[in-house]
Design an enzyme around this catalytic site. Sequence first.
Site, PDB file in Angstrom:
ATOM      1  N   LYS A  63       0.869  -1.189   0.000  1.00 54.95           N
ATOM      2  CA  LYS A  63       0.000   0.000   0.000  1.00 54.95           C
ATOM      3  C   LYS A  63       0.903   1.235   0.000  1.00 54.95           C
ATOM      4  O   LYS A  63       1.871   1.293   0.781  1.00 54.95           O
ATOM      5  CB  LYS A  63      -0.870  -0.038   1.265  1.00 54.95           C
ATOM      6  CG  LYS A  63      -1.909   1.058   1.387  1.00 54.95           C
ATOM      7  CD  LYS A  63      -2.740   0.835   2.659  1.00 54.95           C
ATOM      8  CE  LYS A  63      -3.866   1.831   2.811  1.00 54.95           C
ATOM      9  NZ  LYS A  63      -4.663   1.584   4.045  1.00 54.95           N
TER      10      LYS A  63
ATOM     11  N   SER B  24      -9.534   1.681   2.979  1.00 54.46           N
ATOM     12  CA  SER B  24      -8.634   2.356   2.070  1.00 54.46           C
ATOM     13  C   SER B  24      -7.589   1.454   1.406  1.00 54.46           C
ATOM     14  O   SER B  24      -6.970   1.870   0.433  1.00 54.46           O
ATOM     15  CB  SER B  24      -7.899   3.471   2.809  1.00 54.46           C
ATOM     16  OG  SER B  24      -7.092   2.927   3.840  1.00 54.46           O
TER      17      SER B  24
ATOM     18  N   SER C 128      -9.726  -0.517   7.297  1.00 56.44           N
ATOM     19  CA  SER C 128      -9.146  -0.379   5.955  1.00 56.44           C
ATOM     20  C   SER C 128      -8.455  -1.606   5.388  1.00 56.44           C
ATOM     21  O   SER C 128      -8.143  -1.627   4.198  1.00 56.44           O
ATOM     22  CB  SER C 128      -8.159   0.783   5.921  1.00 56.44           C
ATOM     23  OG  SER C 128      -8.857   1.964   5.671  1.00 56.44           O
TER      24      SER C 128
END
Length: 534
Positions: A95, A171, A195
Amino acid sequence: MKFYELSAREIAQKVRSGELKASEVLEKTLSHIRAVDGQPGVLDSVSLSQAEENKVHAFIEVTESLARQQAEEVDRKVSAGEDPGLLAGVPISIKDIFCIEGVRTTAASRILSNFYPPYTATTVAKLQAAGALIVGKVNLDEFTFGSSNESSAFQPCPYNPWDPSCAVGGSSGGSAASVAAYEVPLSLGTDTGGSIRQPSAFCGVVGLKPTYGRVSRYGLIAFGSSLDCPGPIAHNAGDAALMLQVIAGLDPRDATTTLVEPSNYLGALEQDLRGLRIGLSPDYAHIAYPDLETGEVSYEPLQAEVNQATLDAAEALAKAGVEIVEGIPMPNSRFGIPTYFVISRVEAASNLHRFDGVKYGYHTDKPVKDLNELYRLTRAEGFGNQPKLRILMGMYVSASQHSAHYYHKALKVRGMIRNDFVQAFDKNGKYALDLLMTPSTPTTAFKRKAVFGNTVLMQYSDQMNVCANHAGIPAVTTPAGFDAKGLPLGIQFIAPEYREDLALRAAHGYEQATAGAAWRSRRPVVLGQGKEQA
Ligand code: GLN
């Protein structure tokens, strides 16, 4: 079986034994990414051709040369008879909120679009030391603020591999999508209020949020410093356990990492489900919306298929020897989202102060008359809407005249939320649970653009997840079938602190109990557009 369906454990075992070369794994991985990912997320969005509508768009950058150097090093170690590490040759996406020395790290924000960190996050360094191939940085909501990935300043944002017209969640949406589309077997995400778990559920993969402090936050760009947890996204509990084994542990560079030794997560998978006590709570069978004026709470049902998936999973677990305990009271979970709204915004506002155009990152091009104007223009131009909203709210609820009413009250409610779990897991208490099982999300993946712009509604998609963050305890989501639209359903196991082993054991046991189910052989539609990888 296609090559790209090899699990992380299978790849590592084959590379370690010399049966497969890391460089071969890498070339196959890069060619699959090329076939299915399409246009990467870019700062000034591009117009997409029709063919791009069926691509995943998980990546912001593919770090081909970094991965190639690492693959050569792993292959050299294997031929020299040295130990190449537990993750030898395993391709992993990261990420884009974790720093990697010399690799652009954007947090999906314009304000960091030119940031090349001078150091590497502890988690990434541990993955590299274990022989993993870091194949790229994947997209996310800007600064991890969102539940759909659409708030990224880098567009196109990822599309759901099961239905590209649907959101991937967020996210850690790029992480979940890159795993779901078999671009990589493992991804490193973060979970502040859901997330890792919410996008994993939306994309039909496994996502584990560890105990707060179990995994180092050093080199992770901070959102909510009392909530943030790095963790694995994988196809199965075994691969998640493998990554956790590598990244868990004390870090002298993060004073909040725990002195408690990591458990044997891989070993936990060898135990079956017999003897586990798993609870179901009526408080996780609906969504609660507190009225902001009166404090009264009203309820709305979850998508019926979501509840049904949890009940079906309970039945499958009971058949495998689990004792299911119904009616566990979690009365304060209904305050999870409002409490999160306050605490996370205060911490976000505080953490975002450092982005000022002076030290690093974006810097306004406009002429400025003084330092204040430099800050103001840089932040106005560099931040998107979500960071701005969160800064405003965080400053408001922590201002001296309001903090007793909002921030301090939220901290107290956070303690009450944690206490619900303490009571449910108390070995001498009434319920003495090993785990609580809940749906992973109130609905399956929503359409792209359907919720974006409605911050409150967007936040409510984390309602099943956020209380584990308040309590600092581990939770894993695992796929549990599909709804009538063909979108993945998920169930979540929440465990007492430091008991990631129990959460992984339950998820693994559930995988085995349902291994023969027809839904387990479904594959995402985007693979139809991909090249065959024999
Ligand atoms: N969706 C939540 C939010 O927008 C959670 C984000 C996260 O866990 N990083 O705050």
